[in-house]
Design an enzyme around this catalytic site. Structure first.
Site, mmCIF file in Angstrom:
data_model
loop_
_atom_site.group_PDB
_atom_site.id
_atom_site.type_symbol
_atom_site.label_atom_id
_atom_site.label_comp_id
_atom_site.label_asym_id
_atom_site.label_seq_id
_atom_site.Cartn_x
_atom_site.Cartn_y
_atom_site.Cartn_z
ATOM 1 N N ARG A 1 26.963 34.278 35.778
ATOM 2 C CA ARG A 1 27.462 35.287 36.715
ATOM 3 C C ARG A 1 26.287 35.883 37.496
ATOM 4 O O ARG A 1 25.699 36.878 37.086
ATOM 5 C CB ARG A 1 28.213 36.383 35.961
ATOM 6 C CG ARG A 1 29.452 35.892 35.238
ATOM 7 C CD ARG A 1 30.055 37.001 34.411
ATOM 8 N NE ARG A 1 31.259 36.562 33.707
ATOM 9 C CZ ARG A 1 31.944 37.318 32.863
ATOM 10 N NH1 ARG A 1 31.528 38.554 32.591
ATOM 11 N NH2 ARG A 1 33.023 36.856 32.257
ATOM 12 N N ASP B 1 24.078 37.852 40.259
ATOM 13 C CA ASP B 1 24.231 39.172 40.865
ATOM 14 C C ASP B 1 24.280 39.093 42.389
ATOM 15 O O ASP B 1 24.022 38.036 42.977
ATOM 16 C CB ASP B 1 23.061 40.076 40.455
ATOM 17 C CG ASP B 1 23.112 40.467 38.991
ATOM 18 O OD1 ASP B 1 24.217 40.463 38.407
ATOM 19 O OD2 ASP B 1 22.047 40.783 38.426
ATOM 20 N N ARG C 1 14.367 38.358 36.824
ATOM 21 C CA ARG C 1 13.794 39.206 37.871
ATOM 22 C C ARG C 1 12.800 40.221 37.307
ATOM 23 O O ARG C 1 11.785 40.525 37.943
ATOM 24 C CB ARG C 1 14.924 39.903 38.640
ATOM 25 C CG ARG C 1 15.748 38.950 39.493
ATOM 26 C CD ARG C 1 17.043 39.573 39.973
ATOM 27 N NE ARG C 1 16.795 40.757 40.785
ATOM 28 C CZ ARG C 1 17.736 41.639 41.119
ATOM 29 N NH1 ARG C 1 18.983 41.478 40.672
ATOM 30 N NH2 ARG C 1 17.439 42.674 41.866
#
Length: 245
Positions: free
Chosen positions: A50, A52, A198
Site C-alpha cells: 500500500r 503512500d 523513506r
C-alpha cells in the site's frame, strides 16, 4: 471465478496513495472503477504493497477475481483503455491460482529511492526524485547502509501511523548506485514498516551531509526511538520496484 494477477506501473504524484480514501483519488479506486467499466462486475483488488501519496510503482502487483472468463490480453488492454487519462498502466495480466494472494504470497519486496544531487532545481524529473543541492559523501552513505543489513528492531525507522504489530524486520540487501548526479538506493526485504524506506534514506542522507557518523546507525537502531533517526525523505523519490513470489 477466475483470479487475475496484474502488474502495474504508476506515477503517484496525482493520487492520495494506493488505498481508497475519502480525501481524494486513489490508485486502487481508479483501477477498480476500470474493472467495473470493462466487465460490469464490482470487484475489490488486493495489492502487494500500500504505497503512500506521491510514491510511484514500477512493479506493483495486485489480484482480483472475476465471474467472467476473459482472456489475459482483454484484461490488460481493456483496463488500459479506461486508464488513458490516468498516470496508471497495466503492464501485464495473468490468470493465476485461487490460493495466490498479491500481498500474502509475496516472498520479497524491493524498493528504489531516486536522488539527484545538483545545484539546479528539477524540471523533467520534478515529482520523480528528491533533489539535494548540497554535496554528499557517498562513501560514508554506503558504509552506513551496510549496518542496516540483517534482522533488527527498526522502531526508529517507522512513522507514528504504522500499524505493524512488530518493528522487527530483516533487511536482505541494500545497493547504492551513482551515475553522474543521480543516486539510486535499492532496498530489499520481505516486508517493511510504514515509511521505513523513506526514514532510512533520510537518515543516510544525514550521514552523507556529515550531520551524523556512519557508525551512529548502530546506536540509532539500538535506542529504537524515532526522534534519533533522520527526517522522512520525500515521497517523490520512492518507487515500489519489484515484488518477488
Amino acid at each position: 471465478m477466475t483470479r487475475f494477477k496484474i502488474l502495474i506501473e504508476y506515477k503517484g504524484a496525482n493520487y492520495v496513495g494506493w488505498q481508497k480514501q475519502e480525501n481524494g483519488k486513489s490508485i486502487q479506486e481508479v483501477i477498480e472503477n476500470s474493472i467495473k467499466k470493462l466487465t460490469g462486475e464490482k470487484r475489490q483488488i488486493f495489492a502487494a504493497g500500500r504505497t503512500d501519496a506521491g510514491v510511484h510503482g514500477l512493479g506493483q502487483v495486485a489480484h482480483f477475481d472475476l465471474k467472467k472468463n476473459l482472456s489475459e490480453d482483454t484484461i490488460r488492454d481493456g483496463l488500459n483503455s479506461y486508464l488513458r487519462s490516468e498516470s496508471i498502466s497495466i503492464l501485464d495480466a495473468k490468470k493465476t491460482t485461487k490460493d495466490f494472494h498479491a500481498r500474502f504470497s509475496a516472498k520479497k519486496r524491493e524498493y528504489l529511492y531516486k536522488i539527484i544531487n545538483r545545484r539546479a532545481p528539477l524540471t523533467i524529473e520534478k515529482d520523480l526524485a528528491w533533489v539535494l543541492h548540497k554535496k554528499i559523501d557517498l562513501k560514508k552513505i554506503k558504509h552506513a547502509a551496510k549496518l542496516f543489513i540483517g534482522k533488527n528492531n527498526l522502531n526508529a525507522f517507522r512513522s507514528a501511523h504504522c500499524q505493524s504489530k512488530t518493528a522487527i524486520k530483516n533487511i536482505d540487501q541494500i545497493k547504492i548506485k551513482k551515475i553522474n548526479d543521480k543516486i539510486e538506493i535499492y532496498i530489499k526485504a520481505k516486508s517493511f514498516l510504514h515509511s521505513q524506506v523513506r526514514i532510512m534514506v533520510g537518515t543516510l542522507i544525514q550521514v552523507g551531509e556529515g550531520k551524523i557518523q556512519p557508525e551512529d546507525i548502530k546506536s540509532i537502531i539500538k535506542k529504537a526511538k524515532r526522534e534519533n533517526a533522520g527526517p522522512t525523505a520525500p515521497a517523490s523519490g520512492l518507487y515500489l520496484l519489484k515484488v518477488y513470489y
